[in-house]
Design a protein around this motif. Structure first.
Motif, short mmCIF file in Angstrom:
data_model
loop_
_atom_site.label_atom_id
_atom_site.label_comp_id
_atom_site.label_asym_id
_atom_site.label_seq_id
_atom_site.Cartn_x
_atom_site.Cartn_y
_atom_site.Cartn_z
N LYS A 37 38.84 -28.20 31.95
CA LYS A 37 40.14 -27.75 32.42
C LYS A 37 40.98 -28.97 32.78
CE LYS A 37 42.20 -23.78 33.13
NZ LYS A 37 42.25 -22.77 32.06
N LEU A 38 42.26 -28.96 32.40
CA LEU A 38 43.17 -30.03 32.75
C LEU A 38 43.50 -29.97 34.22
CD1 LEU A 38 45.03 -32.39 31.90
CD2 LEU A 38 46.81 -30.66 31.46
N GLN A 151 40.90 -24.74 17.28
CA GLN A 151 41.02 -23.28 17.39
C GLN A 151 40.97 -22.90 18.87
OE1 GLN A 151 37.96 -21.50 14.93
NE2 GLN A 151 39.47 -21.03 13.33
N SER A 152 41.69 -21.85 19.15
CA SER A 152 41.72 -21.34 20.52
C SER A 152 40.91 -20.04 20.59
CB SER A 152 43.16 -21.07 20.96
OG SER A 152 43.19 -20.41 22.21
N ASP A 153 40.17 -19.87 21.71
CA ASP A 153 39.41 -18.64 21.91
C ASP A 153 40.33 -17.42 21.99
OD1 ASP A 153 36.99 -20.21 24.13
OD2 ASP A 153 37.20 -20.22 21.93
N THR A 154 41.57 -17.62 22.40
CA THR A 154 42.49 -16.49 22.53
C THR A 154 42.88 -15.91 21.20
OG1 THR A 154 44.38 -17.99 22.55
CG2 THR A 154 43.38 -17.46 24.68
N ALA A 155 42.50 -16.58 20.10
CA ALA A 155 42.80 -16.04 18.78
C ALA A 155 42.07 -14.72 18.55
CB ALA A 155 42.42 -17.05 17.70
N GLN A 156 41.06 -14.40 19.42
CA GLN A 156 40.36 -13.11 19.30
C GLN A 156 41.24 -11.96 19.78
OE1 GLN A 156 36.73 -13.48 21.48
NE2 GLN A 156 35.98 -15.24 20.25
N ASN A 157 42.20 -12.27 20.64
CA ASN A 157 43.03 -11.23 21.23
C ASN A 157 44.49 -11.33 20.83
OD1 ASN A 157 40.73 -10.31 22.73
ND2 ASN A 157 41.11 -11.99 24.20
N PRO A 198 45.33 -48.44 16.28
CA PRO A 198 43.90 -48.20 16.48
C PRO A 198 43.54 -46.75 16.79
CG PRO A 198 44.83 -49.35 18.36
CD PRO A 198 45.91 -49.28 17.33
N SER A 199 44.44 -46.00 17.38
CA SER A 199 44.16 -44.60 17.69
C SER A 199 45.48 -43.86 17.93
CB SER A 199 43.26 -44.48 18.92
OG SER A 199 43.94 -44.94 20.08
N PHE A 200 45.39 -42.52 17.82
CA PHE A 200 46.54 -41.66 18.06
C PHE A 200 46.11 -40.56 19.05
CE2 PHE A 200 49.29 -43.22 14.70
CZ PHE A 200 48.39 -43.81 13.83
N GLN A 201 47.01 -40.25 19.98
CA GLN A 201 46.81 -39.12 20.88
C GLN A 201 47.94 -38.12 20.66
OE1 GLN A 201 46.43 -40.48 24.93
NE2 GLN A 201 44.21 -40.69 24.73
N ILE A 202 47.55 -37.00 20.09
CA ILE A 202 48.54 -35.95 19.81
C ILE A 202 48.28 -34.78 20.75
CG2 ILE A 202 48.77 -36.69 17.41
CD1 ILE A 202 47.02 -34.34 16.60
N ILE A 203 49.31 -34.02 20.97
CA ILE A 203 49.22 -32.83 21.84
C ILE A 203 49.30 -31.59 20.94
CG2 ILE A 203 50.27 -31.56 23.75
CD1 ILE A 203 51.42 -34.17 24.72
N CYS A 204 48.25 -30.77 21.02
CA CYS A 204 48.16 -29.57 20.20
C CYS A 204 48.54 -28.35 21.06
CB CYS A 204 46.76 -29.39 19.64
SG CYS A 204 46.22 -30.78 18.60
N PRO A 214 48.86 -19.00 25.58
CA PRO A 214 47.67 -18.59 26.30
C PRO A 214 46.74 -19.76 26.62
CG PRO A 214 47.43 -18.04 24.00
CD PRO A 214 48.82 -18.59 24.17
N GLU A 215 46.97 -20.93 26.05
CA GLU A 215 46.10 -22.10 26.27
C GLU A 215 46.91 -23.25 26.83
OE1 GLU A 215 42.06 -21.20 24.70
OE2 GLU A 215 42.97 -22.51 26.17
N VAL A 216 46.23 -24.04 27.60
CA VAL A 216 46.84 -25.30 28.07
C VAL A 216 46.98 -26.24 26.87
CG1 VAL A 216 46.56 -27.30 29.58
CG2 VAL A 216 45.86 -25.02 30.35
N PRO A 217 48.10 -26.95 26.73
CA PRO A 217 48.23 -27.92 25.61
C PRO A 217 47.04 -28.89 25.57
CG PRO A 217 50.32 -27.65 26.72
CD PRO A 217 49.31 -26.91 27.57
N LEU A 218 46.55 -29.11 24.38
CA LEU A 218 45.36 -29.93 24.17
C LEU A 218 45.76 -31.35 23.74
CD1 LEU A 218 42.26 -30.29 23.74
CD2 LEU A 218 42.63 -29.53 21.38
N VAL A 219 45.26 -32.33 24.50
CA VAL A 219 45.44 -33.74 24.11
C VAL A 219 44.27 -34.13 23.20
CG1 VAL A 219 45.65 -36.11 24.88
CG2 VAL A 219 46.66 -34.25 26.24
#
Length: 881
Positions: A37-38, A151-157, A198-204, A214-219
């Motif tokens: 959890k963020l 994938q988000s678990d909320t895709a079930q609902n 060297p790396s990328f941090q994207i927000i999904c 339904p989901e907190v944005p994913l880094v």
């Protein structure tokens, strides 16, 4: 997820920061926290700009590179608050910072009824937080290349649409990644350079069609995996180090540094160093540590006087030095610093100078030293001192910093009546202390002696300076002005009324104008004349004032070398034999460089230049050799030798091209061949004389054999013509007194020739058809008979006898005669006696090859018209080897 999820998201994003960085941070969160959890974000760069390591003191929380704080397991805050510390480290700068974090339960709020039904949902499986993605740099594709799926678990609902933002998507470099809206697949559109990104941090984001999240944005982190696509490189184009000479092995000289842009702490950046080559290419003087790049001394005898600097070609290779690693070379220059390991020595051990009495603070002499240490350094700076002879401190010696010479001056007036001369002993040392090289002997101080002659003069004009040095080019024209030397009256301080002259008895190379003091040459200056020792001449000049008082000064005329001498060959007469080996012509020139060698040689005569050639050998010598098969003879070749200054020396080279094996065989005598003069040797002349004498003896003997007999038989004309050569008589011969030679008296009538002897020695021919010789004993008489044929008819033989008959009769007598007649003044006998050869038959055209032999058959006398084969054989036999 519970209906209160939106408010929960807002609560998670609430954080409180202190006013200063690296202070305490407070996060307000719900009392119950799920795993992954963020919790919130912390501005890490505000606390530490470049953090290599980010860690948490509490394992229930993890911190990402962007400062996001997540839970690693489910937590409950109903009991008490949570406190932990974020630790930031900069390994390169060795800096560590800490951020203290408090996680506090937030105040409870009324849940939103719109989504109350979501609170009863239980999370069974979570895929919204995948592990970081990895993409190889410089990937070849094919593109687009899938690298991850979220994938988000909320895709079930719910119907979930996925989106993303951040670097590589909607920020630079834009368009590098994209995410499929329905599936959540993340794709790369092109290759990436790790050294740049060297790396990328994207927000999904996961949203419903109506915009609900339904989901907190994913880094999500996309890490670029390194490829060894960068060769290491040195941080400097040229490394320069210094090390003192005679340093011990192991002394550190310096360190070379290389870098690699590939990923740190991998084989791609694990570097190895080595020395590829050394200039000069002598014994290796340095070693290079493969891991650290430290260069140290290897050779224990570094001598700056021999090698002032070394240049090293060094290599750095990644992959821990494996052959397949990438490499780069660099240059290292190691200068050898001078240490005072050489003592100064005087160029001259004895000096003489003159000084007038009562002169004060005047320079009387300059002394030079030689020091092999670096010029201008304290190790070569000379420090002079007067060791003996200066008890009254009348002299002082100082050092000229420009020339390193010792300047000897008079500081107190000298009294001629008290001492007509002073002898000083001067020593020299260096400014820096001596540092002896390993295994070297203790250095000793060099000394010299100076004799100062005190001149008895009245006070008069004074020259300034007391010694004037004038450099004059050698061989300058007469009358050339080379300088001006004037004196001042000590009382008035000017030069009015002073006359100048050079007293006699000195080298008369220059004169001085009696009024102006201008100096001109009166002779062509020559540094080789005895008066100009070491290329200089000191001339004393007198200055006479109106009152007749005189002052003296010294002009030192130093001659700069010039081109005054012509190059000359050291040898001009040569003998060249059959092998025709080249002759080495060597020239010498009395001048010094650059007016001497190298020399250039030329043949001036065109006709001789077509027959002879010159080829260079070294700076002083050239080879002279014939072109092709030219005739034997004496050649006088005009050769010009040109020195480096352009002066030409004319020479005549006399080459005796002789038909010989060694030059001693020619012995200065030649014969004319193909236009050349050739002289007969001594033994050849003697051989010809003996041959003539032997031929005369043979003819006389044969004549006696054919004309004498006890019966006084008549001899036919044919017989006489076969044995005697009729010639004009020019003078009566000498009487032969030797008992070994039979005196013959010839009488001739119409029938033939008769022979009478004092002792009645005769020969008889043996009767019969054969030609044999028989001795008839009786009364000491020997008779020569005739050949009878048939019934006693007496006939004269053709006077031709076999070789054995002739040999038995003549050999004993002729051998003894030759033995006696060939004695020289010292009673030494001939080196060539009568020789015996195998019988070759009658009428042999070649005949005997002895030096005293000659042709005996009258029918072969035509060989006299063609003497060459006979003469050559006879001459080669008689030459003294």
């Amino acid at each position: 997820m519970a209906p209160a999820a939106p408010r929960l998201v807002l609560g998670l994003l609430v954080l409180s920061l202190c006013c200063e960085a690296c202070k305490k941070v407070i996060f307000h969160v719900p009392s119950e926290l799920e795993a992954d959890k963020l919790v919130g974000r912390v501005d890490l760069k505000e606390c530490l700009q470049s953090a290599d390591l980010i860690s948490s003191s509490d394992g229930n929380f993890k911190v990402l590179e962007d400062g996001s704080v997540y839970t690693t397991s489910a937590l409950s805050l109903s009991a008490e608050k949570k406190t932990f510390t974020i630790i930031l480290k900069d390994i390169q700068e060795q800096v560590e910072k800490k951020i203290h974090v408090d996680v506090v339960e937030e105040e409870k709020k009324t849940p939103n009824t719109r989504h109350a039904r979501d609170t009863v949902l239980k999370r069974t499986k979570r895929r919204w937080g995948p592990i970081p993605s990895v993409m190889i740099e410089n990937s070849l594709g094919p593109f687009p290349l899938q690298i991850q799926q979220v994938q988000s678990d909320t895709a079930q609902n719910y119907t979930i649409y996925y989106s993303a933002s951040g670097p590589g998507i909607d920020q630079d470099p834009k368009g590098l990644f994209y995410i499929e809206r329905e599936t959540g697949n993340i794709f790369a559109t092109r290759a990436v350079d790790r050294e740049q990104y060297p790396s990328f941090q994207i927000i999904c984001f996961a949203t419903t069609p109506d915009g609900y999240s339904p989901e907190v944005p994913l880094v999500h982190t996309i890490r670029i995996e390194d490829d060894n696509d960068n060769a290491p490189y040195f941080t400097q184009d040229l490394f320069e180090f210094c090390v003192p000479e005679n340093s011990r092995p192991g002394v550190v000289v310096g360190k070379v540094i290389a870098e690699d842009r590939d990923e740190p702490y991998t084989l791609h950046t694990t570097l190895k160093y080595r020395i590829v080559s050394q200039t000069p290419p002598i014994t290796p003087a340095f070693s290079l540590h493969g891991d650290t790049g430290v260069i140290s001394v290897l050779l224990p005898q570094l001598d700056r006087e021999l090698v002032p600097s070394y240049t090293l070609l060094v290599e750095v290779r990644d992959m821990a030095g494996q052959p397949f690693g990438l490499c780069t070379t660099g240059t290292v220059v190691v200068k050898i610093e001078d240490t005072n390991d050489n003592a100064p020595t005087f160029k001259q051990l004895q000096y003489e100078t003159r000084v007038e009495e009562n002169r004060v603070n005047v320079e009387v002499l300059r002394i030079s030293v030689v020091d092999l240490d670096e010029p201008g350094s304290p190790g070569s700076g000379a420090v002079y001192e007067i060791i003996r002879g200066n008890d009254d401190q009348a002299f002082e010696i100082t050092t000229d910093k420009n020339t390193n010479e010792g300047i000897l001056c008079v500081t107190k007036g000298l009294d001629y009546e008290a001492a007509k001369q002073r002898i000083l002993v001067i020593g020299v040392n260096n400014e820096a202390p001596y540092l002896l090289a390993p295994h070297s002997q203790q250095l000793s101080q060099s000394t010299c002696s100076v004799t100062v002659h005190v001149l008895d003069v009245d006070e008069g004009p004074v020259f300034k300076p007391c010694l004037l040095r004038l450099d004059v080019k050698e061989c300058e024209d007469i009358g050339t002005a080379i300088g001006r030397y004037v004196a001042e009256d000590p009382e008035t301080g000017n030069s009015e009324g002073i006359r100048y002259r050079i007293p006699p008895g000195q080298c008369n190379w220059v004169n001085i104008d009696d009024k102006s003091g201008e100096i001109r040459t009166v002779r062509v200056l020559d540094r080789d004349i005895g008066e100009m020792r070491r290329g200089q001449c000191n001339i004393t000049v007198l200055a006479i004032d109106r009152n007749g008082k005189t002052g003296t000064g010294t002009i030192q005329v130093c001659i700069v070398p010039g081109n005054k001498n012509f190059p000359r060959l050291t040898q001009t007469d040569y003998i060249m034999c059959r092998d025709r080996n080249p002759i080495s012509l060597t020239a010498q020139d009395g001048d010094e460089a650059p007016y001497s060698a190298p020399f250039e040689y030329r043949i001036n005569d065109r006709r001789l230049a077509s027959m002879w050639k010159l080829t260079p050998h070294d700076d002083n010598s050239w080879y002279l050799s014939p072109k092709g098969d030219i005739p034997y003879g004496i050649y006088e070749i005009p050769v010009s030798v040109i020195d480096n200054g352009g002066k030409i020396g004319e020479n005549i080279v006399r080459v005796n091209l002789c038909d010989c094996v060694t030059p001693t065989e020619c012995d200065g005598r030649t014969r004319q061949l193909a236009g050349g003069n050739v002289t007969l040797g001594l033994w050849a002349i003697l051989a010809m004389i003996l041959g003539s004498l032997l031929l005369l003896l043979i003819l006389i003997t044969i004549c006696g054999c054919c004309g004498a007999g006890v019966m006084n038989r008549q001899v036919t004309d044919d017989c006489a013509n076969h044995n005697l050569i009729i010639s004009n008589t020019e003078a009566p011969g000498e009487e032969v007194m030797d008992h070994n030679i039979i005196p013959l008296q010839s009488t001739c009538d119409q029938g033939g020739y008769g022979v009478k002897t004092g002792e009645q020695q005769t020969f008889e021919m043996v009767k019969g058809r054969g030609h044999t010789l028989e001795s008839v004993k009786g009364g000491g008489h020997q008779t020569l008979g005739s050949v009878k044929e048939g019934g006693g008819q007496t006939m004269m033989d053709t006077c031709r006898y076999s070789y054995s008959e002739w040999h038995n009769f003549t050999h004993p007598r002729l051998g003894e005669k030759v033995h006696l007649c060939r004695q020289d003044e010292e009673q030494k006998h001939s080196e060539d006696y009568l020789l015996s050869y195998n019988y070759e038959g009658k009428g042999s055209l070649a005949g005997s090859v002895g030096c005293c032999s000659d042709q005996h058959e009258e029918e072969a006398l035509d060989f006299l018209d063609q003497l060459e084969p006979k003469f050559r054989t006879l001459a080669e036999t008689c030459i003294k080897r």
